[in-house]
Design a protein around this motif. Sequence first.
Motif, PDB file in Angstrom:
ATOM      1  N   GLY A  63       0.814  -1.213   0.000  1.00 24.12           N
ATOM      2  CA  GLY A  63       0.000   0.000   0.000  1.00 24.12           C
ATOM      3  C   GLY A  63       0.848   1.263   0.000  1.00 24.12           C
ATOM      4  O   GLY A  63       0.569   2.216  -0.734  1.00 24.12           O
ATOM      5  N   LEU A  64       1.893   1.263   0.828  1.00 24.40           N
ATOM      6  CA  LEU A  64       2.784   2.422   0.844  1.00 24.40           C
ATOM      7  C   LEU A  64       3.491   2.588  -0.494  1.00 24.40           C
ATOM      8  O   LEU A  64       3.660   3.705  -0.982  1.00 24.40           O
ATOM      9  CB  LEU A  64       3.798   2.284   1.976  1.00 24.40           C
ATOM     10  CG  LEU A  64       3.237   2.388   3.391  1.00 24.40           C
ATOM     11  CD1 LEU A  64       4.321   2.093   4.417  1.00 24.40           C
ATOM     12  CD2 LEU A  64       2.637   3.764   3.619  1.00 24.40           C
ATOM     13  N   THR A  65       3.894   1.466  -1.082  1.00 27.46           N
ATOM     14  CA  THR A  65       4.552   1.520  -2.393  1.00 27.46           C
ATOM     15  C   THR A  65       3.590   2.050  -3.444  1.00 27.46           C
ATOM     16  O   THR A  65       3.956   2.904  -4.253  1.00 27.46           O
ATOM     17  CB  THR A  65       5.059   0.124  -2.789  1.00 27.46           C
ATOM     18  OG1 THR A  65       5.984  -0.327  -1.803  1.00 27.46           O
ATOM     19  CG2 THR A  65       5.738   0.142  -4.139  1.00 27.46           C
ATOM     20  N   LEU A  66       2.379   1.586  -3.438  1.00 24.76           N
ATOM     21  CA  LEU A  66       1.399   2.000  -4.437  1.00 24.76           C
ATOM     22  C   LEU A  66       0.990   3.464  -4.254  1.00 24.76           C
ATOM     23  O   LEU A  66       0.765   4.169  -5.231  1.00 24.76           O
ATOM     24  CB  LEU A  66       0.167   1.091  -4.357  1.00 24.76           C
ATOM     25  CG  LEU A  66      -0.885   1.261  -5.435  1.00 24.76           C
ATOM     26  CD1 LEU A  66      -0.298   0.965  -6.802  1.00 24.76           C
ATOM     27  CD2 LEU A  66      -2.057   0.329  -5.162  1.00 24.76           C
ATOM     28  N   MET A  67       0.921   3.929  -3.024  1.00 26.29           N
ATOM     29  CA  MET A  67       0.474   5.296  -2.783  1.00 26.29           C
ATOM     30  C   MET A  67       1.585   6.330  -2.962  1.00 26.29           C
ATOM     31  O   MET A  67       1.376   7.370  -3.582  1.00 26.29           O
ATOM     32  CB  MET A  67      -0.093   5.433  -1.361  1.00 26.29           C
ATOM     33  CG  MET A  67      -1.435   4.790  -1.191  1.00 26.29           C
ATOM     34  SD  MET A  67      -2.236   5.067   0.401  1.00 26.29           S
ATOM     35  CE  MET A  67      -0.970   5.318   1.559  1.00 26.29           C
ATOM     36  N   PHE A  68       2.752   6.057  -2.418  1.00 22.96           N
ATOM     37  CA  PHE A  68       3.767   7.095  -2.349  1.00 22.96           C
ATOM     38  C   PHE A  68       4.802   7.068  -3.468  1.00 22.96           C
ATOM     39  O   PHE A  68       5.288   8.113  -3.873  1.00 22.96           O
ATOM     40  CB  PHE A  68       4.479   7.056  -0.993  1.00 22.96           C
ATOM     41  CG  PHE A  68       3.592   7.436   0.134  1.00 22.96           C
ATOM     42  CD1 PHE A  68       2.979   8.673   0.165  1.00 22.96           C
ATOM     43  CD2 PHE A  68       3.351   6.566   1.168  1.00 22.96           C
ATOM     44  CE1 PHE A  68       2.152   9.035   1.203  1.00 22.96           C
ATOM     45  CE2 PHE A  68       2.533   6.913   2.210  1.00 22.96           C
ATOM     46  CZ  PHE A  68       1.926   8.154   2.228  1.00 22.96           C
ATOM     47  N   LEU A  69       5.171   5.901  -3.945  1.00 19.38           N
ATOM     48  CA  LEU A  69       6.248   5.841  -4.928  1.00 19.38           C
ATOM     49  C   LEU A  69       5.901   6.525  -6.248  1.00 19.38           C
ATOM     50  O   LEU A  69       6.727   7.295  -6.761  1.00 19.38           O
ATOM     51  CB  LEU A  69       6.667   4.384  -5.141  1.00 19.38           C
ATOM     52  CG  LEU A  69       8.144   4.143  -5.391  1.00 19.38           C
ATOM     53  CD1 LEU A  69       9.016   4.858  -4.390  1.00 19.38           C
ATOM     54  CD2 LEU A  69       8.437   2.670  -5.376  1.00 19.38           C
ATOM     55  N   PRO A  70       4.728   6.319  -6.832  1.00 16.95           N
ATOM     56  CA  PRO A  70       4.414   7.077  -8.052  1.00 16.95           C
ATOM     57  C   PRO A  70       4.353   8.584  -7.808  1.00 16.95           C
ATOM     58  O   PRO A  70       4.779   9.379  -8.658  1.00 16.95           O
ATOM     59  CB  PRO A  70       3.041   6.535  -8.467  1.00 16.95           C
ATOM     60  CG  PRO A  70       2.985   5.182  -7.890  1.00 16.95           C
ATOM     61  CD  PRO A  70       3.727   5.279  -6.590  1.00 16.95           C
ATOM     62  N   MET A  71       3.866   8.990  -6.649  1.00 17.16           N
ATOM     63  CA  MET A  71       3.788  10.411  -6.333  1.00 17.16           C
ATOM     64  C   MET A  71       5.184  11.013  -6.219  1.00 17.16           C
ATOM     65  O   MET A  71       5.448  12.115  -6.739  1.00 17.16           O
ATOM     66  CB  MET A  71       3.026  10.600  -5.016  1.00 17.16           C
ATOM     67  CG  MET A  71       2.816  12.030  -4.621  1.00 17.16           C
ATOM     68  SD  MET A  71       1.843  12.188  -3.123  1.00 17.16           S
ATOM     69  CE  MET A  71       2.856  11.357  -1.923  1.00 17.16           C
ATOM     70  N   ILE A  72       6.091  10.322  -5.567  1.00 17.26           N
ATOM     71  CA  ILE A  72       7.462  10.794  -5.437  1.00 17.26           C
ATOM     72  C   ILE A  72       8.117  10.879  -6.819  1.00 17.26           C
ATOM     73  O   ILE A  72       8.832  11.832  -7.127  1.00 17.26           O
ATOM     74  CB  ILE A  72       8.263   9.870  -4.497  1.00 17.26           C
ATOM     75  CG1 ILE A  72       7.755   9.990  -3.067  1.00 17.26           C
ATOM     76  CG2 ILE A  72       9.744  10.184  -4.558  1.00 17.26           C
ATOM     77  CD1 ILE A  72       8.314   8.939  -2.129  1.00 17.26           C
ATOM     78  N   THR A  73       7.850   9.876  -7.638  1.00 17.54           N
ATOM     79  CA  THR A  73       8.429   9.847  -8.986  1.00 17.54           C
ATOM     80  C   THR A  73       7.930  11.023  -9.815  1.00 17.54           C
ATOM     81  O   THR A  73       8.712  11.681 -10.505  1.00 17.54           O
ATOM     82  CB  THR A  73       8.066   8.526  -9.684  1.00 17.54           C
ATOM     83  OG1 THR A  73       8.547   7.452  -8.888  1.00 17.54           O
ATOM     84  CG2 THR A  73       8.669   8.445 -11.051  1.00 17.54           C
ATOM     85  N   MET A  74       6.649  11.274  -9.781  1.00 17.30           N
ATOM     86  CA  MET A  74       6.105  12.375 -10.578  1.00 17.30           C
ATOM     87  C   MET A  74       6.602  13.729 -10.077  1.00 17.30           C
ATOM     88  O   MET A  74       6.863  14.622 -10.877  1.00 17.30           O
ATOM     89  CB  MET A  74       4.577  12.340 -10.566  1.00 17.30           C
ATOM     90  CG  MET A  74       4.037  11.128 -11.278  1.00 17.30           C
ATOM     91  SD  MET A  74       5.012  10.782 -12.709  1.00 17.30           S
ATOM     92  CE  MET A  74       3.925  10.856 -14.009  1.00 17.30           C
ATOM     93  N   SER A  75       6.737  13.878  -8.779  1.00 20.85           N
ATOM     94  CA  SER A  75       7.246  15.149  -8.274  1.00 20.85           C
ATOM     95  C   SER A  75       8.716  15.329  -8.640  1.00 20.85           C
ATOM     96  O   SER A  75       9.157  16.446  -8.905  1.00 20.85           O
ATOM     97  CB  SER A  75       7.042  15.253  -6.764  1.00 20.85           C
ATOM     98  OG  SER A  75       7.833  14.303  -6.096  1.00 20.85           O
ATOM     99  N   ALA A  76       9.480  14.245  -8.684  1.00 16.47           N
ATOM    100  CA  ALA A  76      10.886  14.353  -9.100  1.00 16.47           C
ATOM    101  C   ALA A  76      10.985  14.656 -10.590  1.00 16.47           C
ATOM    102  O   ALA A  76      11.891  15.370 -11.021  1.00 16.47           O
ATOM    103  CB  ALA A  76      11.620  13.065  -8.780  1.00 16.47           C
ATOM    104  N   GLY A  77      10.051  14.134 -11.366  1.00 16.29           N
ATOM    105  CA  GLY A  77      10.055  14.385 -12.799  1.00 16.29           C
ATOM    106  C   GLY A  77       9.641  15.802 -13.150  1.00 16.29           C
ATOM    107  O   GLY A  77       9.968  16.308 -14.226  1.00 16.29           O
ATOM    108  N   SER A  78       8.943  16.464 -12.258  1.00 16.74           N
ATOM    109  CA  SER A  78       8.500  17.832 -12.539  1.00 16.74           C
ATOM    110  C   SER A  78       9.632  18.848 -12.378  1.00 16.74           C
ATOM    111  O   SER A  78       9.504  19.983 -12.808  1.00 16.74           O
ATOM    112  CB  SER A  78       7.329  18.195 -11.641  1.00 16.74           C
ATOM    113  OG  SER A  78       7.747  18.237 -10.299  1.00 16.74           O
ATOM    114  N   GLU A  79      10.732  18.456 -11.781  1.00 17.75           N
ATOM    115  CA  GLU A  79      11.868  19.345 -11.577  1.00 17.75           C
ATOM    116  C   GLU A  79      12.835  19.344 -12.767  1.00 17.75           C
ATOM    117  O   GLU A  79      13.892  19.952 -12.706  1.00 17.75           O
ATOM    118  CB  GLU A  79      12.618  18.955 -10.303  1.00 17.75           C
ATOM    119  CG  GLU A  79      11.788  19.064  -9.052  1.00 17.75           C
ATOM    120  CD  GLU A  79      12.488  18.487  -7.833  1.00 17.75           C
ATOM    121  OE1 GLU A  79      13.628  18.003  -7.960  1.00 17.75           O
ATOM    122  OE2 GLU A  79      11.872  18.512  -6.767  1.00 17.75           O
ATOM    123  N   CYS A  80      12.510  18.640 -13.825  1.00 17.42           N
ATOM    124  CA  CYS A  80      13.408  18.512 -14.966  1.00 17.42           C
ATOM    125  C   CYS A  80      13.399  19.786 -15.797  1.00 17.42           C
ATOM    126  O   CYS A  80      12.363  20.427 -15.979  1.00 17.42           O
ATOM    127  CB  CYS A  80      12.985  17.345 -15.847  1.00 17.42           C
ATOM    128  SG  CYS A  80      13.158  15.763 -15.012  1.00 17.42           S
TER     129      CYS A  80
END
Length: 147
Positions: A63-80
Amino acid sequence: MDHARSLWAGAGTAAGTVEADLEQELAEARLAEAARAAVQRRAERRLRAIRAVAVGAVWLGAGLTLMFLPMITMSAGSECGMGDTRFICTDTGQDTIVYLAVYTSLVAALAGTWGAFSQRVLGRVVWGAALVALGIAWLINLLIIGG
């Protein structure tokens, strides 16, 4: 006649003693069986509790992987920036990382649940592998996001 009665009376007492001994042995056997059954019930309750904790650990991790990991990934991708060549800054990289998290969490939850409820040694291995897969998904995502 009194002599004959005393012979039969003694034989009756011996038969009564044997019957009493048999009844006592049966009662002791019943008590021992009840004690074994109580131990068996306690062991089954303990096993159910361990399985519940094991399933809870897998589902919490998934559940933690499904909830937080995509969100962290998308926020890191927005800094490009415009010319950023990091893998996280490409559409393929973001899709790969997000799908890795989603599919790993779903497969780990199902496999870990089966592993926790399995009676075989393979079940324990699958349960442990599900937790390791979740950890590896986090590690890969965080390494790609950071690098």
